[in-house]
Design a protein around this motif. Structure first.
Motif, PDB file in Angstrom:
ATOM      1  N   ARG A  34       0.856  -1.186   0.000  1.00 40.16           N
ATOM      2  CA  ARG A  34       0.000   0.000   0.000  1.00 40.16           C
ATOM      3  C   ARG A  34       0.894   1.238   0.000  1.00 40.16           C
ATOM      4  N   THR A  35       0.468   2.273  -0.686  1.00 42.46           N
ATOM      5  CA  THR A  35       1.271   3.496  -0.756  1.00 42.46           C
ATOM      6  C   THR A  35       1.363   4.185   0.599  1.00 42.46           C
ATOM      7  N   ASP A  36       0.410   3.913   1.493  1.00 41.31           N
ATOM      8  CA  ASP A  36       0.432   4.540   2.814  1.00 41.31           C
ATOM      9  C   ASP A  36       1.123   3.662   3.869  1.00 41.31           C
ATOM     10  N   SER A  37       1.803   2.602   3.412  1.00 42.37           N
ATOM     11  CA  SER A  37       2.426   1.671   4.356  1.00 42.37           C
ATOM     12  C   SER A  37       3.757   2.168   4.900  1.00 42.37           C
ATOM     13  N   GLY A  38       4.356   3.146   4.219  1.00 41.20           N
ATOM     14  CA  GLY A  38       5.674   3.630   4.623  1.00 41.20           C
ATOM     15  C   GLY A  38       6.804   2.700   4.193  1.00 41.20           C
ATOM     16  N   ILE A  39       6.486   1.691   3.397  1.00 38.50           N
ATOM     17  CA  ILE A  39       7.500   0.748   2.929  1.00 38.50           C
ATOM     18  C   ILE A  39       8.076   1.231   1.608  1.00 38.50           C
ATOM     19  N   ALA A  40       9.385   1.495   1.595  1.00 41.14           N
ATOM     20  CA  ALA A  40      10.041   2.007   0.394  1.00 41.14           C
ATOM     21  C   ALA A  40      10.945   0.978  -0.259  1.00 41.14           C
ATOM     22  N   SER A  41      11.354  -0.038   0.501  1.00 40.87           N
ATOM     23  CA  SER A  41      12.260  -1.058  -0.033  1.00 40.87           C
ATOM     24  C   SER A  41      12.038  -2.359   0.737  1.00 40.87           C
ATOM     25  N   PRO A  42      12.544  -3.482   0.226  1.00 40.50           N
ATOM     26  CA  PRO A  42      12.386  -4.763   0.925  1.00 40.50           C
ATOM     27  C   PRO A  42      12.949  -4.747   2.341  1.00 40.50           C
ATOM     28  N   ASP A  43      13.942  -3.904   2.584  1.00 40.68           N
ATOM     29  CA  ASP A  43      14.516  -3.825   3.938  1.00 40.68           C
ATOM     30  C   ASP A  43      13.472  -3.408   4.976  1.00 40.68           C
ATOM     31  N   ASP A  44      12.489  -2.628   4.527  1.00 33.49           N
ATOM     32  CA  ASP A  44      11.448  -2.157   5.436  1.00 33.49           C
ATOM     33  C   ASP A  44      10.457  -3.253   5.814  1.00 33.49           C
ATOM     34  N   LEU A  45      10.564  -4.413   5.155  1.00 32.67           N
ATOM     35  CA  LEU A  45       9.618  -5.495   5.414  1.00 32.67           C
ATOM     36  C   LEU A  45      10.101  -6.463   6.491  1.00 32.67           C
ATOM     37  N   LYS A  46      11.323  -6.316   6.946  1.00 34.92           N
ATOM     38  CA  LYS A  46      11.879  -7.261   7.919  1.00 34.92           C
ATOM     39  C   LYS A  46      10.975  -7.400   9.148  1.00 34.92           C
ATOM     40  N   GLY A  47      10.643  -8.642   9.462  1.00 37.75           N
ATOM     41  CA  GLY A  47       9.812  -8.938  10.625  1.00 37.75           C
ATOM     42  C   GLY A  47       8.332  -8.712  10.436  1.00 37.75           C
ATOM     43  N   LYS A  48       7.914  -8.284   9.245  1.00 40.01           N
ATOM     44  CA  LYS A  48       6.510  -7.951   9.019  1.00 40.01           C
ATOM     45  C   LYS A  48       5.741  -9.125   8.384  1.00 40.01           C
ATOM     46  N   PRO A  49       4.413  -9.103   8.491  1.00 40.65           N
ATOM     47  CA  PRO A  49       3.589 -10.125   7.829  1.00 40.65           C
ATOM     48  C   PRO A  49       3.491  -9.832   6.332  1.00 40.65           C
ATOM     49  N   VAL A  50       3.713 -10.827   5.521  1.00 38.57           N
ATOM     50  CA  VAL A  50       3.622 -10.676   4.070  1.00 38.57           C
ATOM     51  C   VAL A  50       2.812 -11.848   3.530  1.00 38.57           C
TER      52      VAL A  50
ATOM     53  N   ASP B 129      17.390 -17.582   3.870  1.00 38.63           N
ATOM     54  CA  ASP B 129      18.780 -17.244   3.538  1.00 38.63           C
ATOM     55  C   ASP B 129      19.188 -15.882   4.070  1.00 38.63           C
ATOM     56  N   GLU B 130      18.285 -14.900   4.005  1.00 41.10           N
ATOM     57  CA  GLU B 130      18.619 -13.543   4.414  1.00 41.10           C
ATOM     58  C   GLU B 130      18.113 -13.207   5.819  1.00 41.10           C
ATOM     59  N   ARG B 131      17.540 -14.207   6.472  1.00 41.45           N
ATOM     60  CA  ARG B 131      17.085 -14.041   7.858  1.00 41.45           C
ATOM     61  C   ARG B 131      16.232 -12.778   8.024  1.00 41.45           C
ATOM     62  N   LEU B 132      15.198 -12.708   7.193  1.00 42.51           N
ATOM     63  CA  LEU B 132      14.345 -11.519   7.178  1.00 42.51           C
ATOM     64  C   LEU B 132      13.292 -11.537   8.282  1.00 42.51           C
ATOM     65  N   GLY B 133      13.001 -12.699   8.828  1.00 37.36           N
ATOM     66  CA  GLY B 133      11.994 -12.790   9.880  1.00 37.36           C
ATOM     67  C   GLY B 133      10.592 -12.488   9.409  1.00 37.36           C
ATOM     68  N   LEU B 134      10.325 -12.721   8.122  1.00 35.40           N
ATOM     69  CA  LEU B 134       8.996 -12.448   7.583  1.00 35.40           C
ATOM     70  C   LEU B 134       7.977 -13.447   8.107  1.00 35.40           C
ATOM     71  N   LYS B 135       6.781 -12.974   8.375  1.00 34.14           N
ATOM     72  CA  LYS B 135       5.680 -13.848   8.786  1.00 34.14           C
ATOM     73  C   LYS B 135       4.828 -14.076   7.531  1.00 34.14           C
ATOM     74  N   ILE B 136       5.057 -15.231   6.874  1.00 31.24           N
ATOM     75  CA  ILE B 136       4.481 -15.481   5.556  1.00 31.24           C
ATOM     76  C   ILE B 136       3.144 -16.211   5.641  1.00 31.24           C
ATOM     77  N   SER B 137       2.115 -15.597   5.055  1.00 32.38           N
ATOM     78  CA  SER B 137       0.819 -16.270   4.905  1.00 32.38           C
ATOM     79  C   SER B 137       0.608 -16.540   3.416  1.00 32.38           C
ATOM     80  N   GLN B 138      -0.369 -17.404   3.103  1.00 28.27           N
ATOM     81  CA  GLN B 138      -0.597 -17.788   1.718  1.00 28.27           C
ATOM     82  C   GLN B 138      -2.054 -17.595   1.320  1.00 28.27           C
ATOM     83  N   GLY B 139      -2.242 -16.916   0.174  1.00 27.32           N
ATOM     84  CA  GLY B 139      -3.580 -16.770  -0.380  1.00 27.32           C
ATOM     85  C   GLY B 139      -3.862 -17.924  -1.319  1.00 27.32           C
TER      86      GLY B 139
END
Length: 299
Positions: A137-153, A171-181
């Protein structure tokens, strides 16, 4: 003597019938289609602009048009002016199985040709080259993949993107919380509802769901990209005659310029149901594959 003559006549008639039945020498999918009078196309419901439903719930798209050309080639080869076309919905989780078990004769979607998948199904020459990207979302404040670390995707279940994202996360130890549609539409809705910070998928598919959303300005696709596998039409393994016909049809479209015309229609001009233009020019890689068609998957 009379019995011998009768036996000889019977044997001759049997041979004639067997020869007539096999005169066309058909095998695999072509034999199945000839016997049933129907070819079954697998379609996706929300893989814009490759295969999706229009306002009348009819499957349309770039891959559907390519399959339409294949159908015409099959109709001509089999001499079946009355060949029927059936449509069977598939999704990321069911598409390989439905092709492998014979439910679907050819899948007309956005499926990547992968070495692992070749153990279950076969692929045509490549029809598209994608890259993995993130949509937020444009209002998420996310500008790059680095901003997603630890977030739900979110990622769509059963896709090569899902495999890639799981490996990237580890591999990159991003700590993403991955859900699946269950499909791309559901994955997108999770971002729209704020339940996921971002959706990873092929760049063109993200462009499609974004353009067809109620308010495309609410979403952005991040610049960062990752290499992905080429798309192709999918059908059953060990069916060389059908593969040859499919490849011959696609290569013919590429050489004649019709393939490029179809690309322009679906990627660079307004498309149904909302007359939105994806404005997605053909990549240099795809131009190369049109000049030198290949059915190779990434190693």
């Amino acid at each position: 003597m009379q019995n011998l003559k009768r036996a000889a006549v019977a044997a001759t008639m049997t041979l004639v019938l067997m020869t007539a039945a096999n005169a066309d020498g058909l095998t695999g999918t072509l034999k199945k289609v000839k016997e049933t009078g129907t070819i079954t196309l697998g379609y996706r419901e929300s893989s814009v602009p490759f295969s999706y439903l229009d306002g009348n719930q009819k499957p349309i798209g770039f891959s559907m048009d390519l399959c339409g050309q294949v159908v015409e080639a099959v109709r001509k080869k089999l001499g079946m002016a009355d060949l029927k076309v059936a449509y069977n919905p598939v999704n990321s989780a069911t598409r390989l199985l439905l092709v492998a078990n014979g439910t679907v004769d050819i899948e007309c979607g956005s499926t990547a040709n992968q070495l692992a998948r070749q153990k279950q199904v076969a692929f045509s020459v490549s029809t598209f080259v994608a890259q993995f990207k993130w949509l937020t979302r444009t209002d998420s404040g996310i500008a790059s993949p680095d901003d997603l670390k630890g977030k739900p995707v979110v990622v769509t279940s059963g896709t090569n993107t899902s495999q890639f994202l799981n490996k990237l996360n580890q591999d990159e130890r991003l700590g993403l919380k991955i859900s699946q549609g269950k499909d791309h539409a559901e994955s997108f809705l999770l971002v729209d509802a704020g339940r996921a910070a971002a959706f990873m998928e092929d760049d063109i598919l993200l462009a499609g769901v974004k353009a067809n959303s109620k308010d495309p300005s609410k979403f952005r696709i991040l610049d960062k990209s990752y290499s992905a596998d080429p798309y192709a039409l999918m059908f059953r393994r060990e069916d060389p005659d059908f593969k040859a016909l499919v490849d011959e049809t696609l290569v013919g479209l590429m050489k004649s310029g019709v393939f490029t015309q179809l690309y322009t229609r679906w990627f660079e001009t307004p498309i149904p149901p909302r007359d939105l233009n994806l404005s997605f020019p053909m990549s240099e890689k795809l131009k190369e594959l049109i000049k030198a068609p290949s059915d190779k998957a990434n190693s």
